[in-house]
Scaffold this motif. Structure first.
Motif, mmCIF file in Angstrom:
data_model
loop_
_atom_site.group_PDB
_atom_site.id
_atom_site.type_symbol
_atom_site.label_atom_id
_atom_site.label_comp_id
_atom_site.label_asym_id
_atom_site.label_seq_id
_atom_site.Cartn_x
_atom_site.Cartn_y
_atom_site.Cartn_z
ATOM 1 N N ARG A 99 -4.320 3.594 -1.489
ATOM 2 C CA ARG A 99 -3.380 2.672 -1.948
ATOM 3 C C ARG A 99 -3.043 3.124 -3.600
ATOM 4 O O ARG A 99 -1.714 2.895 -3.761
ATOM 5 N N VAL A 100 -3.941 3.558 -4.151
ATOM 6 C CA VAL A 100 -3.545 4.185 -5.583
ATOM 7 C C VAL A 100 -2.783 5.142 -5.654
ATOM 8 O O VAL A 100 -1.902 5.272 -6.454
ATOM 9 N N VAL A 101 -2.948 6.198 -4.862
ATOM 10 C CA VAL A 101 -2.063 7.453 -4.927
ATOM 11 C C VAL A 101 -0.737 7.082 -4.191
ATOM 12 O O VAL A 101 0.347 7.439 -4.878
ATOM 13 N N THR A 102 -0.585 6.190 -3.258
ATOM 14 C CA THR A 102 0.665 5.712 -2.803
ATOM 15 C C THR A 102 1.473 5.280 -3.834
ATOM 16 O O THR A 102 2.676 5.335 -4.139
ATOM 17 N N ARG A 103 0.900 4.085 -4.507
ATOM 18 C CA ARG A 103 1.590 3.442 -5.910
ATOM 19 C C ARG A 103 2.146 4.360 -6.756
ATOM 20 O O ARG A 103 3.273 4.304 -7.203
ATOM 21 N N ARG A 104 1.128 5.398 -6.986
ATOM 22 C CA ARG A 104 1.630 6.536 -8.099
ATOM 23 C C ARG A 104 2.505 7.184 -7.667
ATOM 24 O O ARG A 104 3.742 7.385 -8.249
ATOM 25 N N TRP A 105 2.750 7.843 -6.398
ATOM 26 C CA TRP A 105 3.559 8.620 -5.933
ATOM 27 C C TRP A 105 5.146 7.775 -5.711
ATOM 28 O O TRP A 105 5.867 8.354 -6.253
ATOM 29 N N LEU A 106 5.011 6.420 -5.298
ATOM 30 C CA LEU A 106 6.182 6.021 -5.278
ATOM 31 C C LEU A 106 6.828 5.759 -6.524
ATOM 32 O O LEU A 106 8.115 5.795 -6.740
#
Length: 111
Positions: A99-106
């Motif tokens: 969840r954290v990595v995906t938010r950062r990527w987005l």
């Protein structure tokens, strides 16, 4: 199939230096530092994203995608808006680092 909680991971310190090894279940239960990789696989038309700390990669593909069952619980093509809508708990069950990595990527890569 091997129990994913028994997989041995390298434990890191806050600076990313290896300090030992522990089973995945213990790493998650004790919130120990460890490496995590996320891959955002996107279609070449830029309209769809696929599930997706700091080692994040983006690639482009129009499929088919074959998942390794021991590593990936589910996969499919989502629009970026669909991906964003699944990030808020409890809308969709994410592993915390995913969840954290995906938010950062987005936020960083896509805007």
């Amino acid at each position: 199939m091997t129990d994913p909680a028994r997989e041995r991971l390298t434990v890191l310190d806050a600076d990313g230096r290896p300090t030992g090894v522990a089973e995945r279940g213990e790493v998650y239960a004790r919130s120990l530092w460890h490496a995590s990789t996320a891959v955002a696989l996107r279609s070449t038309d830029g309209e769809h994203g696929l599930r997706a700390h700091i080692h994040a990669y983006q690639a482009f593909c129009d499929g088919p995608v074959v998942h390794q069952p021991a590593e990936v619980a589910e996969g499919g093509w989502w629009t970026l808006d669909e991906l964003r809508s699944r990030l808020d708990p409890p809308a969709y069950p994410w592993v915390p680092d995913g969840r954290v990595v995906t938010r950062r990527w987005l936020g960083d890569a896509v805007g």
